[in-house]
Design a protein around this motif. Structure first.
Motif, PDB file in Angstrom:
ATOM      1  N   ARG A   6      26.987  61.105  43.139  1.00  0.00           N
ATOM      2  CA  ARG A   6      26.152  60.257  42.316  1.00  0.00           C
ATOM      3  C   ARG A   6      24.714  60.610  42.606  1.00  0.00           C
ATOM      4  NH1 ARG A   6      26.506  54.019  40.824  1.00  0.00           N
ATOM      5  NH2 ARG A   6      24.517  53.860  39.789  1.00  0.00           N
ATOM      6  N   SER A   7      23.944  60.946  41.584  1.00  0.00           N
ATOM      7  CA  SER A   7      22.619  61.492  41.828  1.00  0.00           C
ATOM      8  C   SER A   7      21.550  60.441  41.948  1.00  0.00           C
ATOM      9  CB  SER A   7      22.239  62.469  40.713  1.00  0.00           C
ATOM     10  OG  SER A   7      22.149  61.788  39.481  1.00  0.00           O
ATOM     11  N   ASP A  43      17.247  66.100  40.425  1.00  0.00           N
ATOM     12  CA  ASP A  43      18.383  66.338  39.560  1.00  0.00           C
ATOM     13  C   ASP A  43      18.578  65.168  38.608  1.00  0.00           C
ATOM     14  OD1 ASP A  43      19.155  64.553  41.461  1.00  0.00           O
ATOM     15  OD2 ASP A  43      20.899  65.675  42.172  1.00  0.00           O
ATOM     16  N   ASP A  44      17.742  64.139  38.752  1.00  0.00           N
ATOM     17  CA  ASP A  44      17.607  63.055  37.799  1.00  0.00           C
ATOM     18  C   ASP A  44      16.124  62.877  37.493  1.00  0.00           C
ATOM     19  OD1 ASP A  44      16.561  61.047  39.884  1.00  0.00           O
ATOM     20  OD2 ASP A  44      18.504  61.651  40.710  1.00  0.00           O
ATOM     21  N   ASP A  74      17.258  58.784  33.796  1.00  0.00           N
ATOM     22  CA  ASP A  74      18.627  59.258  33.610  1.00  0.00           C
ATOM     23  C   ASP A  74      19.170  59.785  34.933  1.00  0.00           C
ATOM     24  OD1 ASP A  74      18.299  62.341  33.813  1.00  0.00           O
ATOM     25  OD2 ASP A  74      16.812  61.776  32.313  1.00  0.00           O
ATOM     26  N   TYR A  75      20.489  59.789  35.067  1.00  0.00           N
ATOM     27  CA  TYR A  75      21.158  60.366  36.225  1.00  0.00           C
ATOM     28  C   TYR A  75      22.587  60.713  35.833  1.00  0.00           C
ATOM     29  CZ  TYR A  75      23.015  55.572  36.873  1.00  0.00           C
ATOM     30  OH  TYR A  75      23.616  54.359  36.700  1.00  0.00           O
ATOM     31  N   SER A  76      23.307  61.368  36.703  1.00  0.00           N
ATOM     32  CA  SER A  76      24.707  61.708  36.446  1.00  0.00           C
ATOM     33  C   SER A  76      25.496  61.570  37.733  1.00  0.00           C
ATOM     34  CB  SER A  76      24.836  63.125  35.878  1.00  0.00           C
ATOM     35  OG  SER A  76      24.386  64.073  36.827  1.00  0.00           O
ATOM     36  N   TYR A  77      26.813  61.406  37.599  1.00  0.00           N
ATOM     37  CA  TYR A  77      27.672  61.296  38.772  1.00  0.00           C
ATOM     38  C   TYR A  77      29.101  61.634  38.364  1.00  0.00           C
ATOM     39  CZ  TYR A  77      28.945  56.767  36.747  1.00  0.00           C
ATOM     40  OH  TYR A  77      29.373  55.780  35.904  1.00  0.00           O
ATOM     41  N   ASN A  83      32.586  63.775  34.605  1.00  0.00           N
ATOM     42  CA  ASN A  83      31.167  63.717  34.919  1.00  0.00           C
ATOM     43  C   ASN A  83      30.519  62.742  33.953  1.00  0.00           C
ATOM     44  OD1 ASN A  83      28.174  64.960  34.282  1.00  0.00           O
ATOM     45  ND2 ASN A  83      28.735  65.086  36.442  1.00  0.00           N
ATOM     46  N   ASP A  85      27.235  60.838  32.373  1.00  0.00           N
ATOM     47  CA  ASP A  85      25.792  60.855  32.159  1.00  0.00           C
ATOM     48  C   ASP A  85      25.314  59.440  31.875  1.00  0.00           C
ATOM     49  OD1 ASP A  85      25.485  63.654  32.408  1.00  0.00           O
ATOM     50  OD2 ASP A  85      26.193  63.919  30.349  1.00  0.00           O
ATOM     51  N   ASP A  87      21.900  56.901  30.999  1.00  0.00           N
ATOM     52  CA  ASP A  87      20.511  56.682  30.601  1.00  0.00           C
ATOM     53  C   ASP A  87      20.226  55.202  30.741  1.00  0.00           C
ATOM     54  OD1 ASP A  87      19.682  59.374  29.535  1.00  0.00           O
ATOM     55  OD2 ASP A  87      21.387  58.989  28.215  1.00  0.00           O
ATOM     56  N   SER A 120      28.013  57.780  29.325  1.00  0.00           N
ATOM     57  CA  SER A 120      28.746  58.682  28.447  1.00  0.00           C
ATOM     58  C   SER A 120      29.490  59.728  29.273  1.00  0.00           C
ATOM     59  CB  SER A 120      27.782  59.368  27.478  1.00  0.00           C
ATOM     60  OG  SER A 120      28.480  60.263  26.631  1.00  0.00           O
TER      61      SER A 120
END
Length: 237
Positions: A6-7, A43-44, A74-77, A83, A85, A87, A120
């Motif tokens: 998790r970023s 990375d975010d 925004d970030y992703s994990y 994965n 995404d 926002d 998403s």
């Protein structure tokens, strides 16, 4: 339940502009507030704009004040094989008690926090998905020792049990420039955690309303490491 890497999380901005409260503001007798804008790239990504305005009968750095901010990012994990995404956008409103002197300054704030997060694909295990309200306690301040300054910021959201802590130690190398290091930690009750180590540069001139803080370093997460860079610009009025 979130799994894997998790970023980031909305806590990075829900903490009322993480970098803004780390800029020392030398409040003068007639100054009534401070406005700021901040951004972080890693990375975010995240950005925020906000203001602290003294209540009637008070001034910046002494007595009661109101703090407002809006933010987004925004970030992703990874959640199992997927994965995700994310926002998000949000806002904070708080009442602040301030005190200051030649030694430095301190602030304690309590208020409401709102965040709306789009995921998403959808992730029912993420408590931050959709709209969320929370109550947040924030403490920040600075203690000066000659050319040295120790500055700190801490925020806690009670519903999501989120925490965000930063501290830095700087030394003036000229009347308008201070250099140093920062450390920090952020996380919640179990979904993620992250530690931070970086370098700091502050630029401010005595008697001038503008201040700038630059920071860069490394963030160490549960299963990921990334570099980061951040900037905050503030102006007293």
């Amino acid at each position: 339940m979130l799994m894997g890497t998790r970023s980031s999380s909305g806590v990075a901005l829900g903490a009322v502009a993480l970098l803004s409260s780390l800029i020392p503001v030398a409040a003068q007798a007639r100054e009534q507030g401070v406005v700021y804008a901040s951004g972080l790239v890693s990375d975010d990504h995240s950005a925020s704009v906000g203001a602290t305005i003294a209540a009637p009968g008070s001034r910046l750095g002494e007595g009661w004040a109101f703090r407002v901010s809006v933010n987004g990012g925004d970030y992703s994990y990874d959640s199992g094989p997927l994965n995700i995404d994310a926002d998000y956008r949000g806002a904070d409103v708080a009442i602040v008690y301030q005190w200051s002197g030649d030694w430095g300054y301190g602030n304690v704030a309590l208020g409401g926090r709102y965040a709306d997060t789009d995921l998403s694909p959808a992730d029912p295990g993420n408590r931050r998905g959709g709209s969320n309200w929370d109550v947040a306690l924030t403490v920040d301040g600075q203690r000066r020792f000659g050319p040295w300054a120790l500055t700190g910021y801490a925020s806690y959201g009670f519903d999501l049990e989120e925490y965000y802590v930063r501290a830095d130690l700087t030394r003036k190398v000229s009347p308008s420039v201070a250099l140093g290091v920062e450390i920090g930690a952020e996380g919640d009750s179990g979904d993620y955690s992250r530690q931070v180590l970086g370098a700091v540069a502050r630029f401010e001139s005595p008697g001038r309303p503008w201040a700038v803080k630059l920071a860069a370093g490394v963030r160490d997460g549960d299963d990921d490491n990334s570099a980061y860079g951040a900037i905050t610009v503030s102006r007293t009025f």
